[in-house]
Motif scaffolding. Structure first.
Motif, PDB file in Angstrom:
ATOM      1  N   ALA A 162       0.834  -1.208   0.000  1.00  0.00           N
ATOM      2  CA  ALA A 162       0.000   0.000   0.000  1.00  0.00           C
ATOM      3  C   ALA A 162       0.869   1.258   0.000  1.00  0.00           C
ATOM      4  O   ALA A 162       0.568   2.241  -0.698  1.00  0.00           O
ATOM      5  CB  ALA A 162      -0.932   0.001   1.210  1.00  0.00           C
ATOM      6  N   MET A 163       1.952   1.234   0.762  1.00  0.00           N
ATOM      7  CA  MET A 163       2.861   2.378   0.804  1.00  0.00           C
ATOM      8  C   MET A 163       3.530   2.601  -0.554  1.00  0.00           C
ATOM      9  O   MET A 163       3.670   3.739  -1.012  1.00  0.00           O
ATOM     10  CB  MET A 163       3.932   2.159   1.874  1.00  0.00           C
ATOM     11  CG  MET A 163       3.402   2.205   3.297  1.00  0.00           C
ATOM     12  SD  MET A 163       2.700   3.814   3.727  1.00  0.00           S
ATOM     13  CE  MET A 163       4.174   4.833   3.696  1.00  0.00           C
ATOM     14  N   LEU A 164       3.933   1.522  -1.201  1.00  0.00           N
ATOM     15  CA  LEU A 164       4.523   1.637  -2.528  1.00  0.00           C
ATOM     16  C   LEU A 164       3.514   2.200  -3.533  1.00  0.00           C
ATOM     17  O   LEU A 164       3.856   3.048  -4.363  1.00  0.00           O
ATOM     18  CB  LEU A 164       5.031   0.279  -3.004  1.00  0.00           C
ATOM     19  CG  LEU A 164       6.282  -0.265  -2.301  1.00  0.00           C
ATOM     20  CD1 LEU A 164       6.536  -1.713  -2.695  1.00  0.00           C
ATOM     21  CD2 LEU A 164       7.502   0.590  -2.638  1.00  0.00           C
ATOM     22  N   LEU A 165       2.283   1.722  -3.442  1.00  0.00           N
ATOM     23  CA  LEU A 165       1.223   2.222  -4.329  1.00  0.00           C
ATOM     24  C   LEU A 165       1.005   3.714  -4.130  1.00  0.00           C
ATOM     25  O   LEU A 165       0.853   4.467  -5.101  1.00  0.00           O
ATOM     26  CB  LEU A 165      -0.084   1.458  -4.081  1.00  0.00           C
ATOM     27  CG  LEU A 165      -0.130   0.016  -4.591  1.00  0.00           C
ATOM     28  CD1 LEU A 165      -1.384  -0.689  -4.063  1.00  0.00           C
ATOM     29  CD2 LEU A 165      -0.130  -0.013  -6.116  1.00  0.00           C
ATOM     30  N   ASN A 166       0.987   4.146  -2.882  1.00  0.00           N
ATOM     31  CA  ASN A 166       0.782   5.570  -2.591  1.00  0.00           C
ATOM     32  C   ASN A 166       1.919   6.427  -3.146  1.00  0.00           C
ATOM     33  O   ASN A 166       1.693   7.506  -3.712  1.00  0.00           O
ATOM     34  CB  ASN A 166       0.655   5.793  -1.081  1.00  0.00           C
ATOM     35  CG  ASN A 166      -0.665   5.301  -0.521  1.00  0.00           C
ATOM     36  OD1 ASN A 166      -1.652   5.207  -1.250  1.00  0.00           O
ATOM     37  ND2 ASN A 166      -0.698   4.988   0.763  1.00  0.00           N
ATOM     38  N   LYS A 167       3.151   5.948  -2.976  1.00  0.00           N
ATOM     39  CA  LYS A 167       4.304   6.707  -3.468  1.00  0.00           C
ATOM     40  C   LYS A 167       4.304   6.776  -4.997  1.00  0.00           C
ATOM     41  O   LYS A 167       4.575   7.840  -5.578  1.00  0.00           O
ATOM     42  CB  LYS A 167       5.602   6.076  -2.966  1.00  0.00           C
ATOM     43  CG  LYS A 167       5.838   6.273  -1.477  1.00  0.00           C
ATOM     44  CD  LYS A 167       7.139   5.633  -1.022  1.00  0.00           C
ATOM     45  CE  LYS A 167       7.373   5.856   0.464  1.00  0.00           C
ATOM     46  NZ  LYS A 167       8.633   5.251   0.934  1.00  0.00           N
ATOM     47  N   GLU A 168       4.001   5.655  -5.636  1.00  0.00           N
ATOM     48  CA  GLU A 168       3.976   5.654  -7.091  1.00  0.00           C
ATOM     49  C   GLU A 168       2.851   6.531  -7.626  1.00  0.00           C
ATOM     50  O   GLU A 168       3.034   7.275  -8.596  1.00  0.00           O
ATOM     51  CB  GLU A 168       3.834   4.219  -7.611  1.00  0.00           C
ATOM     52  CG  GLU A 168       5.082   3.380  -7.391  1.00  0.00           C
ATOM     53  CD  GLU A 168       5.003   2.014  -8.032  1.00  0.00           C
ATOM     54  OE1 GLU A 168       6.048   1.362  -8.148  1.00  0.00           O
ATOM     55  OE2 GLU A 168       3.887   1.593  -8.419  1.00  0.00           O
ATOM     56  N   ALA A 169       1.682   6.468  -6.994  1.00  0.00           N
ATOM     57  CA  ALA A 169       0.549   7.284  -7.434  1.00  0.00           C
ATOM     58  C   ALA A 169       0.855   8.770  -7.306  1.00  0.00           C
ATOM     59  O   ALA A 169       0.519   9.569  -8.193  1.00  0.00           O
ATOM     60  CB  ALA A 169      -0.698   6.925  -6.621  1.00  0.00           C
ATOM     61  N   ALA A 170       1.510   9.151  -6.214  1.00  0.00           N
ATOM     62  CA  ALA A 170       1.847  10.559  -5.998  1.00  0.00           C
ATOM     63  C   ALA A 170       2.796  11.070  -7.081  1.00  0.00           C
ATOM     64  O   ALA A 170       2.643  12.189  -7.591  1.00  0.00           O
ATOM     65  CB  ALA A 170       2.473  10.738  -4.619  1.00  0.00           C
TER      66      ALA A 170
END
Length: 206
Positions: A162-170
């Motif tokens: 989830a943290m990786l997804l958030n960073k990539e989305a940002a």
């Protein structure tokens, strides 16, 4: 000398010298040219600072993402062989593959864009990423000792992905670089599928 002339003379003699000098300065065209030039210089410096700060921020976000990817992959490889569930081991192997591919493509991008080397990463970014890695490893080590590795590992992978997804989305949402967007979108889609796998496994074992 009549009364009005006397008053005018007193007024002239009592006029502050500084004010008179200031009026002359303000009336000078050289003063205004210099003032306008100074203001323009300040504006240029502020804009330059904001642009550089934005570039550094974007670059550091990519560096932080790369370290997060590397550290997560390292911890997963350390513990996936200790997991009892074959489904969970399979999901972990897929995660390592996705992270490895993303890391390779991201490294190529950073090298071409910023002449990236490991020494390019700011110390504070490295410190923060390593602290997160150590905390994850410590939690999984304790879970293994207590015989609940599969359950804790699943929860941790849900969080890490989830943290990786958030960073990539940002980064995707703030970038205009089509190469970077394409690279991270591919990674995001793969991680999203794996997130669902880990999350489903987690809910089934609560």
């Amino acid at each position: 000398m009549d009364g009005q002339e006397y008053l005018n003379q007193i007024s002239a003699s009592n006029r502050p010298v500084g004010q008179t000098k200031m009026n002359k300065i303000l009336a000078s065209k050289f003063f205004w040219v210099g003032a306008i030039g100074l203001v323009a210089l300040i504006i240029v410096l502020i804009i330059g600072s904001l642009i550089d700060g934005g570039k550094d921020s974007a670059k550091n976000k990519l560096y932080a993402l790369k370290l997060n990817i590397n550290n997560t992959s390292s911890v997963v490889q350390d513990y996936q062989k200790l997991i009892k569930s074959s489904d969970l081991r399979s999901a972990s192997a897929s995660l390592v593959s996705v992270l490895s591919n993303t890391d390779s493509e991201l490294t190529n991008y950073l090298t071409a864009k910023y002449n990236f080397t490991d020494k390019s990463i700011p110390e504070n970014v490295v410190t923060e990423a390593n602290a997160a890695k150590d905390a994850l490893g410590a939690d999984l080590f304790e879970a293994r000792i207590n015989g609940i590795l599969d359950r804790v590992y699943t929860h941790k992978m849900v969080y890490e992905v989830a943290m990786l997804l958030n960073k990539e989305a940002a980064i995707i949402n703030s970038s205009k670089d089509t190469e970077l967007i394409e690279l991270l979108t591919k990674s995001y889609n793969s991680l999203e599928n794996l997130y669902n796998n880990f999350n489903d496994f987690s809910e089934a074992n609560n």
